[in-house]
Design an enzyme around this catalytic site. Structure first.
Site, PDB file in Angstrom:
ATOM      1  N   HIS A 214      -5.663  -4.397  -4.648  1.00  0.00           N
ATOM      2  CA  HIS A 214      -4.851  -3.660  -3.392  1.00  0.00           C
ATOM      3  C   HIS A 214      -4.825  -2.341  -3.040  1.00  0.00           C
ATOM      4  O   HIS A 214      -5.247  -1.879  -2.010  1.00  0.00           O
ATOM      5  CB  HIS A 214      -3.439  -4.312  -3.345  1.00  0.00           C
ATOM      6  CG  HIS A 214      -2.755  -4.022  -2.181  1.00  0.00           C
ATOM      7  ND1 HIS A 214      -2.586  -5.213  -1.078  1.00  0.00           N
ATOM      8  CD2 HIS A 214      -1.726  -3.134  -1.725  1.00  0.00           C
ATOM      9  CE1 HIS A 214      -2.008  -4.610  -0.014  1.00  0.00           C
ATOM     10  NE2 HIS A 214      -1.424  -3.275  -0.542  1.00  0.00           N
TER      11      HIS A 214
ATOM     12  N   TYR B  65      -9.298  -0.766  -4.041  1.00  0.00           N
ATOM     13  CA  TYR B  65     -10.364  -1.604  -3.488  1.00  0.00           C
ATOM     14  C   TYR B  65     -11.516  -1.520  -4.489  1.00  0.00           C
ATOM     15  O   TYR B  65     -12.757  -1.433  -4.228  1.00  0.00           O
ATOM     16  CB  TYR B  65     -10.883  -0.650  -2.052  1.00  0.00           C
ATOM     17  CG  TYR B  65      -9.881  -0.689  -1.084  1.00  0.00           C
ATOM     18  CD1 TYR B  65      -8.632  -0.022  -1.234  1.00  0.00           C
ATOM     19  CD2 TYR B  65     -10.046  -1.370   0.044  1.00  0.00           C
ATOM     20  CE1 TYR B  65      -7.680  -0.189   0.027  1.00  0.00           C
ATOM     21  CE2 TYR B  65      -9.244  -1.900   1.122  1.00  0.00           C
ATOM     22  CZ  TYR B  65      -7.970  -1.187   0.960  1.00  0.00           C
ATOM     23  OH  TYR B  65      -7.153  -1.308   2.007  1.00  0.00           O
TER      24      TYR B  65
ATOM     25  N   HIS C 154      -0.189  -8.531   5.206  1.00  0.00           N
ATOM     26  CA  HIS C 154       1.112  -8.975   4.299  1.00  0.00           C
ATOM     27  C   HIS C 154       1.043 -10.353   4.128  1.00  0.00           C
ATOM     28  O   HIS C 154       2.253 -11.021   4.201  1.00  0.00           O
ATOM     29  CB  HIS C 154       2.497  -8.206   4.896  1.00  0.00           C
ATOM     30  CG  HIS C 154       3.043  -7.413   4.241  1.00  0.00           C
ATOM     31  ND1 HIS C 154       4.314  -7.214   3.970  1.00  0.00           N
ATOM     32  CD2 HIS C 154       2.697  -6.445   3.186  1.00  0.00           C
ATOM     33  CE1 HIS C 154       4.628  -6.299   3.314  1.00  0.00           C
ATOM     34  NE2 HIS C 154       3.613  -5.781   2.753  1.00  0.00           N
TER      35      HIS C 154
ATOM     36  N   ASP D 207       1.906   3.953   8.679  1.00  0.00           N
ATOM     37  CA  ASP D 207       0.856   4.273   8.707  1.00  0.00           C
ATOM     38  C   ASP D 207       0.304   5.065   9.763  1.00  0.00           C
ATOM     39  O   ASP D 207      -0.575   6.067   9.895  1.00  0.00           O
ATOM     40  CB  ASP D 207      -0.271   3.298   8.304  1.00  0.00           C
ATOM     41  CG  ASP D 207      -0.513   2.810   6.764  1.00  0.00           C
ATOM     42  OD1 ASP D 207      -0.029   3.577   6.046  1.00  0.00           O
ATOM     43  OD2 ASP D 207      -0.778   1.838   6.553  1.00  0.00           O
TER      44      ASP D 207
ATOM     45  N   SER E 168      10.243   0.176  -2.341  1.00  0.00           N
ATOM     46  CA  SER E 168      11.216   0.406  -1.388  1.00  0.00           C
ATOM     47  C   SER E 168      10.820   0.894  -0.064  1.00  0.00           C
ATOM     48  O   SER E 168       9.863   1.746  -0.199  1.00  0.00           O
ATOM     49  CB  SER E 168      12.594   1.172  -1.971  1.00  0.00           C
ATOM     50  OG  SER E 168      13.171   0.368  -2.910  1.00  0.00           O
TER      51      SER E 168
ATOM     52  N   GLY F 235      -9.340   0.273   8.011  1.00  0.00           N
ATOM     53  CA  GLY F 235      -9.529  -1.288   7.709  1.00  0.00           C
ATOM     54  C   GLY F 235      -8.582  -1.596   6.489  1.00  0.00           C
ATOM     55  O   GLY F 235      -8.121  -0.685   5.723  1.00  0.00           O
TER      56      GLY F 235
END
Lengths: 727, 232
Positions: free
Chosen positions: A41, A44, A87, A109, A305, A524
């Site tokens: 995750h 990559y 997600h 983000d 968190s 991406g």
């Protein structure tokens, strides 16, 4: 440590690499950090080499992949930041919180880059709607997206929704966010200047999401998945809203040098990535981190968190930084400082509990996985679809398609989202693309998310090219010129050669199409391990396309805008039903080859559409996709609340004429007096132009084949979805 | 006339109201932080939509304790104007500046869509530019907009013309089908006894520009601005 590294998801050779890097055995805290940072995750590690072929540059790209989001220049001193993420696994385990925190993560983000988030879109994939689990997941995910997005005041303006059995256990929840910023506010997730302060802003840290990235996102599902519920984070949209305002105020006042959100892998990721990008080191003191509960250092560095940000500021600005955060009711604590050298030092009450080179956390291993063409591809492609017995009553086929899960109304979904807040949504959900005006200018941006995974399953290379072409076509049909794209690549386990083949072919298709259309890929996300009980989902690349409308009056929607207009089909219809909704719904089959795609023709059709809109001839436009011409006609009539009368194409069997999903087609309307000029424009680009008929009345009449009242069609589409969610 | 748009932590329509007042209508307008208590310089305060304090506990339940809310009571008594939109309406109910309460929508879902509203009283500072029975098309966006009041209160509201807007069909007919949230009597907006406090669930600021699909919300803004100028 041997048992621990396995439990944390690291392989033996990865463990050996860590020992080699450190020149010693890692301790528990260090191992925890490597395990999350080297998870698929975060690192990559399986996809990096494949993704390198994507075209990422254009003169107007201000930030390509590798940062929190891609950023493009749209002129007039403004820029647009956007990215898509998945997600999936958290949403499979806990749909409401999984989806909610997905929204929270992608929104962070965007404002991390200095942009104000102006819209979200959510491409969703679920399993068989007749299953109770599907309905549970669907209603939970939609409520989670609504609960979070509505609260933070970012409109959810689009997305898409498909049902396929392959997503029964492993739904896909992708989220795209777009933000807008004055160019000079662009900031990166970078630490610089030894001696500068590292400030942690936002929520307290708790045990939620411990190991989310390594445990949830980087392993397939099995009967123990329910036990992973504690790995799902819990969202607090109220704090997120305050974070947006506080961070943008910090940037406007020029108080910070770098900003990074805390997402997957928490502090480990935020600290090591910012340090690595800046070519510096960092020293942090974990006892200063505001905690929600008693925690060990090991847990604090990897906790996921939500609603936390890391900022880097000069020492003399720290007081002001904390003041701004206080005003917004947020915690802000200096947890450490930037240091020289490639060192990430972590202290716990004066004791050094970790000391690793941040660049090695942030870069991670690289794998070149074996790929092998799966046998099913040729088998399905060879399927004989020419001898099918087609039903006689095309009206009945149309009704069955319109009321099928993938083609019926999505109103139930988008009405749960506040899609109007911020006063920018000038084309509302339900059209080809959402259009957002940019206040204070005559510009607007159009955004669309697309990805037909059935096509990709049948032909990963072609299917992905189609996804890019369709996303571009949707944006074009809204009156915009495609500028750049983001993507989320959802696949099974990269450790399986057949899956990795799908992945490589899909990325090759994405790269070739993006290069052909000259649309850079600016951001991406890759989501692997979308499998359950050994079965992978269809390979599902989702494309998020952003286009620019220079003059707001050029925006178009799919709705037939009035009576007495010519209805024109741009592009050719072929005898193509492989992978179509018709084949699935009427014949219960997923087989054949996806429709062909001629990139040159695609480009020409799009050029004609844009030019026709600019000249004011094309008054509405709708891309033809799933369900073909017949379904498109219904959608245009229902949206415009006006009927139409169209002719048959005698040269084609009605099934192909009405339901083929041939690419590079756009259904447009124009005033009768403009038709000739539009026809000439199409001819000049070698684009097929076919006048189908006229709008008017309150019925959709497809000559000799089907006839319905528009109100009845609307009712059927709406009721079908309600039936679907109510079971 | 000077407007103040109150900002609670978690408000999210404050910028929309500010934009419409300043950029569309050319009015004088400032943001008013919820911690401020000196609000004398304003003629009309706008309590915008959003999720003040995350709607934690209950929409408006925490926001009503903000310092600005204390001052708001005196503000209303001076005959100045207050409009609460969506979450702002919920805050006014919680603060007791308007009667009644909000329940969850009957569907239990958040709902964002255009609705039709029947103008029930055109003799108020907020609606005098319209005419009774006129139908307005304005969006709603809420999860707790199911207005409730006991019968006595309802009768009082009814008798004194304080029900300003009801959900209706495009034709103006007030029907069960046209009610998006289950509110009693299809009520979408009410006033206090002096008609200077107005609470409504629909968002007039979202229907104030042609480009967004409706300008029916302007009727409310323009009415109050004209009223302040001494007209109507």
């Amino acid at each position: 440590m041997a048992e621990l590294y396995e439990e944390l998801g690291l392989t033996e050779s990865e463990y050996k690499d860590i020992v080699r890097i450190l020149g010693r055995e890692p301790n528990k805290v260090e191992l925890g950090m490597y395990s999350v940072m080297w998870s698929e995750h975060c690192s990559y590690k399986s996809s990096k080499t494949v993704l390198a072929q994507l075209p990422t540059r254009a003169s107007y790209v201000l930030q390509g992949p590798g940062e929190n989001a891609g950023v493009i220049d749209i002129g007039g001193g403004l820029a647009v930041a956007f990215k898509m993420e998945s997600h999936n696994h958290p949403s499979a385990v806990e749909p409401y919180q999984g989806a909610a925190t997905g929204v929270g993560g992608i929104v962070r983000d965007i404002f991390t880059m200095g942009a104000r988030p102006i819209a979200c879109l959510d491409p969703l994939r679920f399993g068989n709607p007749e299953k109770r689990r599907t309905r549970y997941l669907l209603s939970g995910v939609v409520a989670g997206i609504a609960g979070y997005g509505n609260c933070i005041g970012v409109p959810t303006v689009g997305g898409d929704l498909y049902f396929e059995d392959c997503y029964d256990e492993n739904p896909l929840v992708n989220v795209m966010c777009i933000g807008i910023l004055p160019k000079e506010r662009l900031i990166r997730g970078v630490a610089k200047g030894a001696g500068n302060a590292v400030v942690l802003i936002g929520n307290r840290t708790g045990r939620d999401g411990i190991g989310g990235a390594s445990i949830l996102a980087s392993q397939e599902f099995d009967e123990r998945s329910e036990e992973k519920r504690p790995s799902v984070q819990v969202g607090d949209p109220f704090t997120e809203k305050l974070l947006i305002e506080a961070c943008l105020e910090l940037l406007d006042r020029g108080l910070i040098l770098g900003l990074q959100d805390l997402g997957a892998a928490g502090l480990s990721c935020a600290c090591s990535e910012t340090a690595a990008r800046g070519g510096v080191g960092m020293r942090i003191h974990l006892e200063r981190v505001p905690l929600r509960e008693d925690m060990e250092p090991f847990e604090i560095v990897i906790s996921e968190s939500q609603e936390r940000m890391l900022a880097v500021a000069e020492p003399d600005k720290v007081e002001e930084v904390i003041g701004v955060c206080k005003k917004w009711g947020l915690n802000a604590v200096v947890i450490g400082e930037v240091i020289e050298g490639d060192r990430f030092e972590v202290y716990w009450y004066g004791e050094k509990v970790a000391d690793v080179p941040p660049s090695t956390l942030a870069s991670g291993p690289v794998y070149d996985r074996p790929a092998e063409r799966p046998a099913y591809l040729d088998m399905l492609a060879r399927a004989d679809l020419t001898s099918l017995q087609h039903p006689r009553d095309m009206g009945e086929v149309l009704v069955r398609l319109l009321t099928s899960p993938n083609l019926c109304s999505r109103r139930w979904v988008y009405e749960q989202y506040d899609h109007m807040v911020q006063l920018n949504t000038v084309v509302l959900p339900g059209s080809d693309a959402a259009v957002l005006r940019i206040k204070g200018t005559s510009k607007a941006i159009a955004v669309s998310c697309d990805g037909n995974s059935r096509y990709v399953y049948l032909d990963p290379y072609l299917g992905t090219q189609i996804a890019v072409a369709e996303a571009a076509r949707n944006v074009v049909a809204s009156g915009a010129v495609p500028m750049a794209l983001t993507n989320c690549l959802n696949f099974g386990s990269p450790e399986r050669p057949d899956i990795f083949y799908q992945f490589k072919e899909a990325v090759r298709g994405l790269a070739d199409a993006a290069r052909f259309f000259e649309i850079p890929v600016v951001s991406g996300n890759v989501s692997f391990y979308n499998e359950s009980f050994g079965t992978a989902v269809y390979p599902t690349p989702i494309i998020g396309m952003v286009g620019l409308i220079g003059n707001l009056s050029h925006r178009r929607s799919l709705a037939f805008p009035g009576e007495g207009l010519g209805v024109v089909l741009l592009g050719e219809t072929k005898e193509e039903i492989g992978g179509s909704e018709y084949l699935k719904v009427i014949h219960g089959r997923v087989a054949g080859s996806p429709p062909t795609l001629d990139l040159e023709k695609e480009k020409a059709v799009q050029a004609v559409c844009i030019e026709g809109i600019r000249r004011g001839w094309i008054l509405s436009a709708h891309d033809l996709s799933e369900g073909g011409l017949a379904v498109a006609l219904v959608e245009c009539c229902c949206a415009g609340e006006v009927g139409a009368e169209v002719m048959q194409d005698e040269s084609l069997h009605p099934v192909y004429w009405l339901f083929a999903e041939s690419q590079s087609r756009i259904l447009v309307t124009a005033k009768l007096e403009d038709l000739e000029e539009l026809r000439e424009l199409a001819a000049s680009r070698g684009v097929s132009f076919r006048l189908l008929g006229k709008t008017g009345g309150d019925r959709l009449v497809i000559e000799g084949l089907a006839e319905f009242s528009v109100a009845e069609l609307s009712r059927l589409r709406e009721e079908a979805f309600l039936k679907l969610v109510e079971g | 006339m000077r407007f103040g748009v109150v900002v609670f932590p978690g408000s999210n329509c404050e910028a929309d109201c500010y934009y419409v007042l300043r950029d569309v209508l050319g009015a004088e307008v400032d943001y008013v932080w919820h911690g401020e208590s000196d609000i004398d310089r304003y003629d009309c305060l706008v309590l915008p939509g959003g999720f003040s304090y995350g709607d934690y506990l209950r929409p408006g339940a925490i926001a009503r304790f903000s310092p600005v809310m204390e001052s708001l009571k005196g503000f209303a008594e001076k005959g100045k104007f207050i409009i609460g939109i969506c979450n702002g309406f919920q805050v006014l109910l919680e603060a007791g500046l308007l009667p009644g309460a909000m329940l969850w929508n009957e569907s239990l879902h958040f709902v964002c869509r255009y609705v039709h509203l029947r103008l029930e009283n055109d003799r108020t500072p907020w609606t005098h530019l319209g005419s009774e029975g006129q139908v307005l098309r304005i969006p709603i966006a809420h999860q707790q907009g199911n207005y409730y009041a006991d019968e006595k209160t309802l009768r009082a509201l009814e008798d004194s013309g304080r029900i300003i807007l009801r959900y209706c069909e495009p034709s103006g007919e007030v029907t069960r089908r046209a009610n998006p949230n289950g509110s009693v009597g299809n009520i979408a907006g009410i006033c206090d006894e002096d008609f200077n406090v107005f609470g409504l669930m629909p968002h007039p600021e979202r229907a104030s520009e042609e480009v967004l699909g409706s300008t029916d919300g302007l009727l409310i803004w323009r009415s109050i601005m004209e009223h302040a100028r001494g007209n109507g």
